[in-house]
Write a protein that holds these residues in place. Structure first.
Motif, PDB file in Angstrom:
ATOM      1  N   VAL A 142       0.860  -1.184   0.000  1.00  0.00           N
ATOM      2  CA  VAL A 142       0.000   0.000   0.000  1.00  0.00           C
ATOM      3  C   VAL A 142       0.892   1.228   0.000  1.00  0.00           C
ATOM      4  O   VAL A 142       1.916   1.272   0.693  1.00  0.00           O
ATOM      5  CB  VAL A 142      -0.918   0.012   1.247  1.00  0.00           C
ATOM      6  CG1 VAL A 142      -1.703   1.314   1.328  1.00  0.00           C
ATOM      7  CG2 VAL A 142      -1.865  -1.179   1.219  1.00  0.00           C
ATOM      8  N   GLN A 144       0.545   5.372   0.520  1.00  0.00           N
ATOM      9  CA  GLN A 144      -0.303   6.493   0.914  1.00  0.00           C
ATOM     10  C   GLN A 144      -1.777   6.088   0.973  1.00  0.00           C
ATOM     11  O   GLN A 144      -2.666   6.798   0.504  1.00  0.00           O
ATOM     12  CB  GLN A 144      -0.085   7.672  -0.038  1.00  0.00           C
ATOM     13  CG  GLN A 144       1.337   8.225   0.035  1.00  0.00           C
ATOM     14  CD  GLN A 144       1.587   9.389  -0.898  1.00  0.00           C
ATOM     15  OE1 GLN A 144       0.820   9.622  -1.837  1.00  0.00           O
ATOM     16  NE2 GLN A 144       2.652  10.130  -0.659  1.00  0.00           N
ATOM     17  N   GLU A 146      -3.328   3.721  -0.583  1.00  0.00           N
ATOM     18  CA  GLU A 146      -3.889   3.104  -1.783  1.00  0.00           C
ATOM     19  C   GLU A 146      -3.132   1.814  -2.109  1.00  0.00           C
ATOM     20  O   GLU A 146      -1.896   1.801  -2.116  1.00  0.00           O
ATOM     21  CB  GLU A 146      -3.787   4.057  -2.979  1.00  0.00           C
ATOM     22  CG  GLU A 146      -4.623   5.313  -2.845  1.00  0.00           C
ATOM     23  CD  GLU A 146      -6.113   5.012  -2.822  1.00  0.00           C
ATOM     24  OE1 GLU A 146      -6.533   4.051  -3.514  1.00  0.00           O
ATOM     25  OE2 GLU A 146      -6.847   5.718  -2.113  1.00  0.00           O
TER      26      GLU A 146
END
Length: 231
Positions: A142, A144, A146
């Motif tokens: 992941v 940040q 996302e």
């Protein structure tokens, strides 16, 4: 991460090789102790899965032969010998863990992950740096908040850089740990994968994964002076 399997049973050896490769490991295998010792002496493995009853040189002989290797792999003995005396002997001779056959593949996998964490001094399965979070068991990354859609090779390279975060990592070290001995990369494969990773990390990609010309790459959470980076 790179694993060596030394096991004389071909069905088990091939099954382990296939299973670990599916889990994203770069896997090499040997059918006898002498070949296994040669591989282990001349390649930088993270984990060695070692049978004891081997032709040409038994597992204890392999352990003895690795005793003077500076960067020896962590060793998981995998054997049918289930006596307490055998376990104690193996651990005292330099093994890091001991698993008795028959075994569940999931348990073997968990033990290998634990040895990798121990090798790189990580206490948990999660690694985090510079907005990146990686789960070494689930193989999820992941950035940040996302999720990253990574290929197996991209994930393996990112995992290795994160485990070595703050250190200069040479192209040769990446080739050694991300590729198996029989899968030598093309001359620009590492550079191409780094480029793809940076693209998926967006605008911060080049700041997270820096190129130090003539030295290698470094993944860092905050920019440091080149003189502060560890080799």
């Amino acid at each position: 991460m790179r694993v060596l399997i030394v096991e004389d049973s071909e069905p088990l050896r091939e099954s382990l090789k296939l299973g670990l490769a599916r889990e994203g490991f770069a896997v090499d295998a040997a059918a006898d102790g002498l070949t296994g010792l040669d591989y282990a002496r001349n390649n930088p493995y993270d984990v060695l899965v070692l049978d004891l009853l081997l032709p040409k040189l038994d597992g204890m002989g392999v352990l003895a032969g690795l005793r003077t290797k500076a960067d020896r792999p962590h060793v998981l003995i995998l054997t049918a010998r289930d006596r307490v005396e055998d376990r104690v002997l193996g651990l005292n001779e330099g093994a890091d863990d001991y698993l008795v056959k028959p075994f569940a593949f999931d348990e073997l996998l968990a033990r290998i992950h634990a040895l990798v964490r121990r090798r790189y001094e990580e206490r948990t399965r999660q690694i985090a740096a510079g907005g990146l979070e990686l789960d070494m068991v689930a193989r999820r990354a992941v950035h940040q908040g996302e999720p990253l859609d990574l290929t197996a090779r991209e994930y393996a390279l990112l995992e290795y850089l994160l485990l070595r975060r703050g250190q200069i990592v040479t192209r040769e070290e990446i080739e050694d740990h991300v590729y198996g001995v029989h899968k030598l990369p093309a001359s620009n494969a590492v550079d191409s994968t780094i480029c793809l990773l940076r693209g998926k990390l967006g605008l911060t990609g080049k700041d997270l994964i820096r190129t130090l010309r003539g030295r290698g790459y470094v993944l860092e959470a905050a920019r440091a002076r080149d003189s502060e980076l560890r080799p």
